[in-house]
Design an enzyme around this catalytic site. Structure first.
Site, PDB file in Angstrom:
ATOM      1  N   ASP A 115      -6.273   1.003   1.002  1.00 24.38           N
ATOM      2  CA  ASP A 115      -6.254   1.119   2.463  1.00 24.38           C
ATOM      3  C   ASP A 115      -7.650   0.751   2.977  1.00 24.38           C
ATOM      4  OD1 ASP A 115      -7.847   3.278   1.843  1.00 24.38           O
ATOM      5  OD2 ASP A 115      -6.687   4.735   2.989  1.00 24.38           O
ATOM      6  N   LYS A 142       0.825  -1.199   0.000  1.00 23.63           N
ATOM      7  CA  LYS A 142       0.000   0.000   0.000  1.00 23.63           C
ATOM      8  C   LYS A 142       0.868   1.261   0.000  1.00 23.63           C
ATOM      9  CE  LYS A 142      -1.260   2.434   3.261  1.00 23.63           C
ATOM     10  NZ  LYS A 142      -1.676   3.012   4.563  1.00 23.63           N
TER      11      LYS A 142
END
Length: 213
Positions: free
Chosen positions: A138, A120
């Site tokens: 996320d 991420k």
């Protein structure tokens, strides 16, 4: 979700916010990388408060190394997991100096080789700083993708892959930011503000909350 609805959703996002950007404050690629690393399990607001003074005195790997772990901790101790994050930032800075000529690498593989940098974080840096059309997932992006029916999946990797498949190419560069901001301010975790939502007619969420009570 139909391609027509996906197109309509992102057209609405663009209409509302033509140029979405991260809410993290940064000065260069290195400080962005640090800020995203620090943002794990922390809000952007809390990270910005912690890095306001830190990035004035340490905006390069060399300056961060010169500060040392104790001094880094003194700046970021208000953020969750600050001790581990300080260690990772210091180790990451050493590697950037030794292996990457103090430059932030621009590939997913190289970024993920750095301490504390997961998929991420790497995708956020690639998207925000290098303008590569990645789609970091996320908690906000994961929730919105599943709740709306845009890109349902059981884990972040499956959602990321699905988003890359279904989002029209012309929207892909900014899609990550659109979805984060929508999840942060409208499609909230506990109680989504469906009455404020500009994409509710395209959303497949069955329990829409259409009043402000």
């Amino acid at each position: 979700m139909s391609p027509e609805n996906i197109e309509a959703i992102f057209a609405e996002f663009v209409k509302k916010n033509p140029n979405p950007r991260t809410e993290l404050t940064y000065k260069n690629g290195y400080t962005l990388l640090c800020a995203v690393l620090l943002s794990a399990q922390a809000t952007d607001v809390s990270v910005n408060k912690a890095t306001k003074d830190l990035f004035i005195i340490a905006d390069t790997p060399e300056k961060m190394v010169a500060l040392g772990e104790a001094e880094i901790i003194s700046h970021i101790r208000t953020i969750g997991l600050f001790r581990n994050k300080a260690k990772n930032m210091l180790a990451m800075s050493h590697i950037l100096i030794e292996k990457f000529n103090s430059e932030v690498p621009n590939t997913l593989e190289d970024l993920m080789s750095l301490p504390g940098v997961g998929r991420k974080t790497a995708n956020v840096v690639l998207n925000e700083f290098f303008h590569i059309p990645t789609c970091a997932v996320d908690t906000h992006v994961f929730r919105v993708s599943n709740r709306t029916g845009l890109a349902p999946g059981k884990n972040v990797d499956s959602v990321e892959q699905k988003l890359l498949e279904v989002i029209p190419e012309k929207y892909l560069l900014d899609a990550h930011h659109h979805l984060i901001l929508h999840g942060r301010y409208v499609c909230k975790a506990r109680k989504p503000d469906c009455y404020l939502c500009n994409i509710k007619e395209y959303c497949s969420f069955e329990n829409k909350i259409l009043d402000n009570i």
